[in-house]
Design a protein around this motif. Structure first.
Motif, PDB file in Angstrom:
ATOM      1  N   PRO A 293       0.769  -1.160   0.150  1.00 17.72           N
ATOM      2  CA  PRO A 293       0.003  -0.129   0.132  1.00 17.72           C
ATOM      3  C   PRO A 293       0.874   1.389   0.052  1.00 17.72           C
ATOM      4  N   ARG A 294       1.907   1.107   0.810  1.00 16.13           N
ATOM      5  CA  ARG A 294       3.011   2.378   0.951  1.00 16.13           C
ATOM      6  C   ARG A 294       3.476   2.704  -0.363  1.00 16.13           C
ATOM      7  N   SER A 295       3.839   1.520  -1.064  1.00 18.16           N
ATOM      8  CA  SER A 295       4.588   1.720  -2.579  1.00 18.16           C
ATOM      9  C   SER A 295       3.540   2.217  -3.556  1.00 18.16           C
ATOM     10  N   LEU A 296       2.315   1.866  -3.501  1.00 20.18           N
ATOM     11  CA  LEU A 296       1.042   2.065  -4.284  1.00 20.18           C
ATOM     12  C   LEU A 296       0.748   3.528  -4.062  1.00 20.18           C
ATOM     13  N   PHE A 297       0.928   3.951  -3.069  1.00 13.47           N
ATOM     14  CA  PHE A 297       0.445   5.347  -2.576  1.00 13.47           C
ATOM     15  C   PHE A 297       1.369   6.220  -3.150  1.00 13.47           C
TER      16      PHE A 297
END
Lengths: 746, 233
Positions: free
Chosen positions: A414-418
């Motif tokens: 999720p962090r990378s996607l964000f």
């Protein structure tokens, strides 16, 4: 129970300022944009509708070669209202052109924005022209050597978007404006043009039928309609709706994109908090707290965050409405008669973030509370499992630094996607303005179709030797599709005034029927295909067979030999309606319907370009803010997750540079990917937008992504990244060596 | 002497007063020896270990390790000292969870000038076959082996172990101590272990007993036994 635990909320916000403040800013920005844009477009639609209704906008206007006598007879015979809409263009102080109308009684009545209505010897003008040319109420203007006193500033329902020519793309308030003078005053200036406005009394279909009969009747009486424009095809009226629709789309998509981004961010931050507090949650379970009590407590974080930010953002949006409406109604020449704060928009603005973030929060919290109290106390839920992707990825042959950085990205999807989506969104917004500018630049440069400098259109058929290159033109409606309007030109087969070529750069001969590329694309035309057209002036159907397709994007046009054109429309043999010329020609004004110089087009473009710079600057600033926030938050999260690792690296003897390189540079690939992802996103969104514009105008632009702008965009994105790294270095320095000596895995 | 500590003092602020953690400690250890510092919580043994490892500094006194007076080194030099000469083994392993076993050991080789061959070290700690596993897929003992491999692969002059068996059961603890002894014998690495567990002192060449910031007793062990023969108390 909640009371005691909830005391932590303020403290937790204070202790983790970066992600919470960033979420707050993003939600607030999203609500501000949503409220402002949607309230603005709603109000603009309402204002434009009431303006058109209250001031009796025409259904069409037309020009005939002879004066229409006995208007009341025509009116009663066809259940229509007709009013002469005479005007002439006057150069003011040898510069800007003012289009002077006679005051109308029943159709296209003027609305006073400032000052008072006309009385003898007065003139009222449009406010943007007055402002651009420093004309104030009370000033005098000389029109054809007669002095008029400016008594007020006005809007006209048929000149909401004050284009000089209907085929113009851009308005230029510095060089073109409109004015109204009293009927008696107007009578002093003889005019050879016969212009009329018309409005039907019945339903839309009844009016269409009546107008078709009216046109036939005119033809039967040997009165030629030289030009006919339905209000639906009049860009001075329709452009505002097209642009409002554009703003509405942007006004919904961007805030929702920001909100989705914020949900991912809040979810990630909440998940990190739950992992950190696993032991505490286990202890609370052990004491006797229930899952729903803990869920309620943790849900208060996204609820408080989204509610406070959305309320403030919505209030700011409401506050921004008035100045925005003032600017917009000034640009579009409409009276600002009132404002409406639509409750459903305000409610949606507050509720959307609340629902989205609460739902995200609920999913995350329920997942976090799945473990048993013992597992939580032991910190097992805090010990993250290795994901499927992390397990699958093989990095054996890569260097350690690369492996470390790649693993860091897989650590929290999720962090990378964000980060990826955030940078892509920021890139799209950042390059949006640049690309519009470069597409326009390229459109202007490539607009090499027109080789003439002046265009003159007469108000009646001309015959005999032309003082320039003769041509004719007529408006038609496509019988296919949604019935879009297009112009057909009759041109001299040897003309040098325009230049058309095929896709390979070979110049065309003008001895056949040529369709331009945008038209061919719309109708999927190939040479030899026929198209059916309905004449705007006579409502008759014509069939045209296209011989060649020109690789030109100047608009949706058909060019055919002048003789063939005259023959098709039963126009007088060897007649023409216009002249193209390289030099200025002295043609008596009363013979002219319109005169245009290419220089005017360039001036309008320059003026538009200056306005565009402001929009470009604002969009870039928003993009920069989003980009910076996203990168800053992700870097903060990475540092938070890696506190132990950073400390351990220090213990092992890594120096500052090595730690910074591994931790802070770990997102470099993703930032670059995000940038690259932003380019096709930009291409798709701009292509869609240009297609929308092309549907309502003759303006066909191709998306041109300029390499220099791309490079500049990349530099800006990396400046954001670099500044975040600089800010974060201090934080890394502050992480103590002792962090590694604390118990725990992460 | 490889480690020479003289009159080392250290205190920490505590409210308006200061708490003396080390009250004039003196001790020494020869190169290639295993030393064990025994003491209850709060005796100052961890502070002493941190100062020897260059993680913290004393207030006064002299600390020489391998001929270097580390009390005079500034931050940058201390980082270099830790990088080149010191290996650390922590009670809770401190592995990076999203790096594989091999990659966790590479964290150390990445900054080392002359590291040992990674695979040989992994073989020595018995984890070559688990090189591509992640820490969460290993038992506590195996994780501590990875931590030891990470410390040893730099080929440090001094290996500092902070309660290396504190989180392990007795059988696994014995395995880990055997491994440390094996490292000491194979690479000639000087090892200093701090622990609560007095049984470990039987494998040490020198034993230091600490209490309340002072060394109460230091003794040379003439009958060093192999870790596998140790009886757990």
């Amino acid at each position: 129970m909640g009371m005691i635990l909830d005391r932590r909320i303020k403290r937790t916000f204070a202790a983790n300022k970066a992600p919470y403040i960033s979420s707050f800013i993003l939600i607030m920005a999203s609500c501000l944009l949503f409220t402002t844009f949607l309230l603005l477009t709603g109000n603009m639609k309402a204002l434009s509708d009431s303006f058109k209704h209250d001031y009796a906008l025409e259904d069409a206007h037309f020009t005939t070669d002879k004066k229409l006598d006995g208007l009341s007879e025509w009116e009663s015979a066809y259940r229509i209202r007709i009013e002469e809409s005479a005007y002439f263009d006057e150069e003011i102080q040898h510069g800007p052109v003012l289009r002077v109308f006679a005051e109308s009684e029943s159709l296209n009545r003027y609305a006073v924005r400032e000052g008072r209505r006309l009385s003898g010897g007065d003139i009222v003008i449009n406010p943007t022209f007055a402002k651009a040319n420093q004309i104030r109420i009370g000033d005098s203007i000389r029109i054809k050597d007669v002095s008029f006193k400016v008594s007020g500033l006005i809007s006209l329902p048929n000149y909401i978007y004050p284009l000089k020519k209907e085929s113009d793309l851009l308005i230029d308030e510095n060089n073109f404006g409109f004015a109204v003078i009293g009927k008696e005053d107007y009578a002093r200036f003889p005019s050879g043009t016969h212009d009329y406005s018309v409005r039907g009394a019945g339903s839309e279909s009844e009016t269409d039928r009546n107008l078709a009969h009216f046109k036939s009747a005119l033809k039967d009486r040997n009165i030629a309609i030289l030009q006919w424009t339905d209000v639906a095809d009049n860009p001075r009226v329709t452009r505002v709706a097209a642009e409002i629709a554009g703003i509405e789309t942007v006004g919904s998509i961007i805030p929702i994109a920001i909100l989705l981004l914020t949900s991912v961010l809040t979810g990630t931050v909440l998940w990190r908090m739950l992992q950190r507090e696993a032991g505490m949650m286990g202890t609370l379970y052990a004491i006797g707290y229930t899952k729903s009590e803990l869920t309620r407590h943790y849900l208060k974080y996204p609820i408080l965050l989204s509610l406070s930010a959305s309320v403030i953002g919505t209030l700011l949006g409401m506050a921004a409405l008035r100045p925005m409406l003032v600017t917009m109604t000034a640009n579009y020449n409409m009276p600002l008669d009132g404002m409406n704060y639509k409750v459903s928009i305000l409610l949606a603005s507050v509720m959307m973030p609340l629902i989205l973030l609460t739902a995200t929060g609920y999913t995350v919290v329920r997942r976090g509370l799945k473990s048993t109290p013992v597992e939580l106390i032991r910190g097992r839920s805090g010990t993250r499992r290795i994901g499927w992707l992390e397990r699958r990825v093989k990095l054996g042959s890569l260097g350690f630094a690369t492996k470390f950085k790649v693993r860091e990205q897989f650590r929290s999807i999720p962090r990378s996607l964000f980060l990826l989506l955030g940078v892509a969104l920021a890139t799209t917004l950042l390059l949006f303005g640049f690309t519009i500018q470069s597409s326009l630049d390229s459109w202007m440069r490539a607009d090499s179709v027109y080789k003439y400098k002046h265009e003159y259109i007469f108000n009646s058929f001309q015959q005999g030797t032309a003082p320039g290159d003769p041509f004719s033109l007529a408006s038609f409606k496509l019988k296919q599709g949604e019935g879009k309007s297009l112009t057909v030109f009759g041109i001299n087969p040897d003309t040098k005034s325009i230049y058309l070529e095929d896709g390979k750069g070979h110049a065309f001969h003008y001895d056949g029927v040529i369709a331009t590329k945008p038209l061919a694309n719309r109708l999927r035309l190939k040479p030899g295909d026929s198209i059916e057209l309905e004449g705007k002036t006579d409502s008759r159907t014509y069939t045209v067979t296209v011989d060649r397709i020109a690789d030109s994007y100047n608009g949706e046009f058909i060019y055919m030999p002048l003789a063939e054109f005259n023959d098709m429309l039963h126009y007088p043999k060897d007649s023409y309606l216009g002249i193209w010329s390289k030099d200025h020609l002295d043609i008596p004004e009363e013979k002219l319907f319109s005169a245009l110089s290419i220089e005017d087009v360039q001036k309008a473009y320059n003026s538009f370009s200056r306005r565009l710079q402001v929009v470009l600057g604002t969009t870039s600033a928003i993009a920069f803010l989003i980009g910076l926030t996203v990168i800053f938050v992700v870097t903060s999260l990475i540092m938070e997750e890696n506190k132990g690792t950073i400390s351990m690296m220090k213990v092992l003897g890594y120096n500052k540079k090595e730690v910074n390189r591994l931790i802070l540079n770990s997102s470099a690939y993703l930032v670059a990917f995000g940038f690259l992802l932003g380019i096709p996103l930009l291409f798709v969104s701009l292509s869609a937008m240009f297609r929308l514009i092309a549907q309502s105008t003759d303006f066909n632009m191709q998306v041109q992504i300029n390499f220099v702008y791309l490079l500049l965009g990349f530099v800006i994105v990396y400046v954001m990244y670099g500044s975040t790294k600089l800010l974060s270095r201090r934080k890394i320095k502050k992480i103590p060596l002792g962090e590694a000596l604390k118990p725990g895995l992460e | 002497m490889f480690i020479q500590v003289a009159e080392l003092r250290k205190s920490y602020p505590s409210g308006n007063t200061r708490t003396d953690v080390l009250k004039g400690i003196s001790m020494s250890l020869e190169q290639g020896e295993i030393g064990v510092i025994l003491g209850p919580s709060g005796s100052g043994k961890s502070t002493l270990l941190h100062i020897l490892g260059g993680l913290d500094g004393g207030d006064s006194g002299e600390v020489r390790v391998d001929g270097v007076d580390i009390s005079r080194l500034h931050d940058q030099q201390l980082a270099g000292y830790r990088r080149e000469r010191i290996g650390y083994v922590f009670q809770f392993y401190n592995l990076i969870p999203n790096l594989t076993v091999g990659e966790n050991v590479e964290v150390a080789t990445y900054i080392s000038k002359s590291p040992l061959a990674l695979d040989r070290v992994l073989e020595a700690v018995g984890l070559l076959d688990k090189k591509n596993r992640f820490p969460t897929e290993l038992s506590g003992g195996e994780q501590q082996r990875v931590a030891i491999a990470r410390a040893v692969v730099k080929n440090p002059r001094l290996l500092l172990c902070d309660e290396p068996t504190g989180a392990l059961d007795s059988a696994t603890s014995r395995d880990i101590l055997e491994l440390l002894q094996h490292v000491n014998r194979t690479y000639g690495t000087t090892i200093l272990i701090i622990t609560h567990n007095t049984a470990i002192s039987r494998m040490a060449h020198r034993v230091f007993k600490m209490k309340d910031g002072a060394i109460l007793e230091q003794a040379v062990n003439e009958t060093v036994i192999s870790a596998e023969r140790m009886e757990w108390e």
